[in-house]
Scaffold this motif. Structure first.
Motif, PDB file in Angstrom:
ATOM      1  N   ILE A 185     -13.428 -45.030   3.900  1.00 15.89           N
ATOM      2  CA  ILE A 185     -14.302 -44.205   4.074  1.00 15.89           C
ATOM      3  C   ILE A 185     -14.203 -43.637   5.201  1.00 15.89           C
ATOM      4  N   ALA A 186     -14.367 -42.123   5.335  1.00 18.49           N
ATOM      5  CA  ALA A 186     -13.852 -41.586   6.916  1.00 18.49           C
ATOM      6  C   ALA A 186     -14.657 -40.378   6.709  1.00 18.49           C
ATOM      7  N   THR A 187     -15.286 -39.926   7.646  1.00 10.38           N
ATOM      8  CA  THR A 187     -16.187 -38.671   8.053  1.00 10.38           C
ATOM      9  C   THR A 187     -15.480 -37.778   9.129  1.00 10.38           C
ATOM     10  N   SER A 188     -16.059 -36.604   9.229  1.00 10.54           N
ATOM     11  CA  SER A 188     -15.677 -35.795  10.238  1.00 10.54           C
ATOM     12  C   SER A 188     -16.761 -35.785  11.147  1.00 10.54           C
TER      13      SER A 188
ATOM     14  N   CYS B 261      -6.765 -29.206  15.120  1.00 14.00           N
ATOM     15  CA  CYS B 261      -6.020 -28.224  14.821  1.00 14.00           C
ATOM     16  C   CYS B 261      -6.433 -27.641  13.678  1.00 14.00           C
ATOM     17  N   PHE B 262      -7.027 -28.302  12.668  1.00 14.61           N
ATOM     18  CA  PHE B 262      -7.563 -28.135  11.525  1.00 14.61           C
ATOM     19  C   PHE B 262      -9.019 -27.629  11.440  1.00 14.61           C
ATOM     20  N   THR B 263      -9.366 -26.712  10.536  1.00 11.41           N
ATOM     21  CA  THR B 263     -10.497 -26.443  10.156  1.00 11.41           C
ATOM     22  C   THR B 263     -11.680 -27.476   9.828  1.00 11.41           C
ATOM     23  N   LEU B 264     -13.007 -27.225   9.797  1.00  8.77           N
ATOM     24  CA  LEU B 264     -13.728 -28.410   9.410  1.00  8.77           C
ATOM     25  C   LEU B 264     -13.494 -28.640   8.000  1.00  8.77           C
ATOM     26  N   GLU B 265     -13.437 -27.590   7.245  1.00  8.15           N
ATOM     27  CA  GLU B 265     -13.163 -27.873   5.586  1.00  8.15           C
ATOM     28  C   GLU B 265     -11.980 -28.452   5.413  1.00  8.15           C
ATOM     29  N   GLU B 266     -10.818 -28.267   6.314  1.00 10.06           N
ATOM     30  CA  GLU B 266      -9.753 -29.230   5.830  1.00 10.06           C
ATOM     31  C   GLU B 266      -9.761 -30.572   6.156  1.00 10.06           C
ATOM     32  N   VAL B 267     -10.600 -30.781   7.519  1.00 12.53           N
ATOM     33  CA  VAL B 267     -10.871 -32.028   7.861  1.00 12.53           C
ATOM     34  C   VAL B 267     -11.590 -32.768   6.843  1.00 12.53           C
ATOM     35  N   ASN B 268     -12.739 -32.419   6.387  1.00 13.52           N
ATOM     36  CA  ASN B 268     -13.389 -33.015   5.321  1.00 13.52           C
ATOM     37  C   ASN B 268     -12.700 -33.338   4.173  1.00 13.52           C
ATOM     38  N   PHE B 269     -11.667 -32.282   3.833  1.00 11.06           N
ATOM     39  CA  PHE B 269     -10.666 -32.718   2.542  1.00 11.06           C
ATOM     40  C   PHE B 269      -9.833 -33.547   2.796  1.00 11.06           C
ATOM     41  N   LEU B 270      -9.254 -33.789   4.206  1.00  7.74           N
ATOM     42  CA  LEU B 270      -8.685 -35.043   4.386  1.00  7.74           C
ATOM     43  C   LEU B 270      -9.639 -36.391   4.181  1.00  7.74           C
ATOM     44  N   CYS B 271     -10.515 -36.264   4.584  1.00  9.18           N
ATOM     45  CA  CYS B 271     -11.642 -37.599   4.608  1.00  9.18           C
ATOM     46  C   CYS B 271     -11.674 -37.883   3.124  1.00  9.18           C
ATOM     47  N   LYS B 272     -11.745 -36.925   2.035  1.00 10.56           N
ATOM     48  CA  LYS B 272     -11.790 -36.880   0.697  1.00 10.56           C
ATOM     49  C   LYS B 272     -10.402 -37.493   0.223  1.00 10.56           C
TER      50      LYS B 272
ATOM     51  N   TYR C 171     -13.374 -39.840  11.633  1.00  9.80           N
ATOM     52  CA  TYR C 171     -13.645 -41.134  11.982  1.00  9.80           C
ATOM     53  C   TYR C 171     -13.570 -42.110  10.886  1.00  9.80           C
ATOM     54  N   ILE C 172     -12.882 -43.089  11.007  1.00  7.22           N
ATOM     55  CA  ILE C 172     -12.962 -44.322   9.743  1.00  7.22           C
ATOM     56  C   ILE C 172     -13.966 -45.170  10.109  1.00  7.22           C
ATOM     57  N   HIS C 173     -14.755 -45.265   9.361  1.00  2.00           N
ATOM     58  CA  HIS C 173     -15.759 -46.527   9.451  1.00  2.00           C
ATOM     59  C   HIS C 173     -15.494 -47.833   9.581  1.00  2.00           C
ATOM     60  N   SER C 174     -16.239 -48.492  10.385  1.00  2.00           N
ATOM     61  CA  SER C 174     -15.905 -49.897  10.713  1.00  2.00           C
ATOM     62  C   SER C 174     -15.775 -50.706   9.323  1.00  2.00           C
TER      63      SER C 174
ATOM     64  N   TYR D  43       2.941 -17.226  10.772  1.00  2.00           N
ATOM     65  CA  TYR D  43       2.668 -18.474   9.850  1.00  2.00           C
ATOM     66  C   TYR D  43       1.826 -19.297  10.693  1.00  2.00           C
ATOM     67  N   LYS D  44       0.967 -19.875  10.033  1.00  2.00           N
ATOM     68  CA  LYS D  44      -0.117 -20.928  10.534  1.00  2.00           C
ATOM     69  C   LYS D  44      -0.121 -22.375   9.584  1.00  2.00           C
ATOM     70  N   LYS D  45       0.029 -23.418  10.402  1.00  2.00           N
ATOM     71  CA  LYS D  45      -0.204 -24.654   9.427  1.00  2.00           C
ATOM     72  C   LYS D  45      -1.442 -24.948   9.240  1.00  2.00           C
ATOM     73  N   PHE D  46      -1.662 -25.365   7.790  1.00  2.00           N
ATOM     74  CA  PHE D  46      -2.687 -25.582   7.005  1.00  2.00           C
ATOM     75  C   PHE D  46      -2.379 -27.098   6.521  1.00  2.00           C
ATOM     76  N   VAL D  47      -3.531 -27.720   6.040  1.00  2.00           N
ATOM     77  CA  VAL D  47      -3.506 -29.050   5.152  1.00  2.00           C
ATOM     78  C   VAL D  47      -3.076 -28.555   3.817  1.00  2.00           C
ATOM     79  N   PRO D  48      -1.978 -29.278   3.452  1.00  2.00           N
ATOM     80  CA  PRO D  48      -1.456 -28.763   2.076  1.00  2.00           C
ATOM     81  C   PRO D  48      -2.528 -29.371   1.016  1.00  2.00           C
ATOM     82  N   LEU D  49      -2.824 -28.533  -0.135  1.00  2.00           N
ATOM     83  CA  LEU D  49      -3.606 -29.120  -1.183  1.00  2.00           C
ATOM     84  C   LEU D  49      -3.221 -30.314  -1.888  1.00  2.00           C
TER      85      LEU D  49
END
Length: 242
Positions: free
Chosen positions: A198-201, A178-189, A213-216, A140-146
């Protein structure tokens, strides 16, 4: 399911109680995970969700039908850990015995000092486990829930930031290595759609994954959301906005 109001830090907030049995004490170790069903209020759920996005992991017991929360912190964040433990133990979610510092040896012989809290096992927490974990390559592996947006409350966001956040220039970052780039981008969205933050990976270094990264220009808004829930000793993580 019933709903009531509680008074907390001069604020009135909604608390939802699930399947309460008048004669059941959830802190009793003699109960089975099936009997230990609640109550779970929104604050407890938020803390579990926020912490699972960070260091905590959920464990579905092999010999039972329930889930427990394994919460770990290094000795550098001991005040936060003790606060977390006091919050959980006072509500019957774990032992009242304070966690002790332990030594953990990882790869290449590196020595880490950390504290660990294990909650009691609840069958009524299985849904959170099933949100975060998928069976991949025999484990079992941890993922960001949809559906994380639904549960990323201000308190959950603050817990996540207290555990994994840090100031970075005029902005702030959250370690999501610990998360994939796709998951990180999803969290930013999710941060944008739910809070208009406004946040970006950003790359965290070679083979070290990505961080948020949370923008100034979003820091005032971000601070207004999480600071009411932060421990004063962790205000420094907000940098210029502490």
């Amino acid at each position: 399911m019933t709903e009531c109001l509680k008074w907390d830090n001069n604020k009135i907030c909604s608390v939802i109680f699930l399947n309460i049995k008048d004669n059941v004490n959830i802190s009793s170790k003699r109960l089975t995970s099936k009997e230990r069903i609640g109550p779970h209020n929104i604050d407890i759920i938020s803390m579990i969700i926020g912490s699972t996005l960070s260091y905590s992991h959920l464990e579905k017991r092999k010999n039972g039908i329930g889930t427990r929360v394994i919460f770990e912190q290094s000795n550098r964040n001991v005040e936060y850990l003790m606060w977390f433990h006091a919050y959980f133990s006072s509500r019957g979610y774990c032992s009242s015995i304070k966690p002790k510092l332990k030594i953990k040896i990882k790869q290449e012989g590196k020595v880490y000092y950390q504290y660990r809290i294990s909650s009691y096992t609840f069958s009524s927490l299985n849904w959170i486990y099933e949100m975060f974990y998928k069976f991949v390559d025999g484990k079992y592996k941890k993922f960001v829930p949809l559906n994380i947006e639904e549960y990323l409350t201000p308190l959950a966001l603050a817990i996540w930031f207290m555990e994994d956040g840090f100031s970075k220039g005029k902005g702030a970052s959250i370690a999501t290595n610990c998360f994939t780039l796709e998951e990180v981008n999803f969290l930013c969205k999710v941060l944008k759609s739910k809070y208009n933050i406004i946040a970006t990976s950003n790359k965290s270094g070679k083979n070290k994954g990505h961080i948020i990264y949370i923008h100034s220009n979003s820091m005032k808004l971000f601070t207004s959301i999480v600071k009411p829930y932060l421990l004063p000793s962790l205000y420094y993580k907000l940098g210029f906005y502490k």
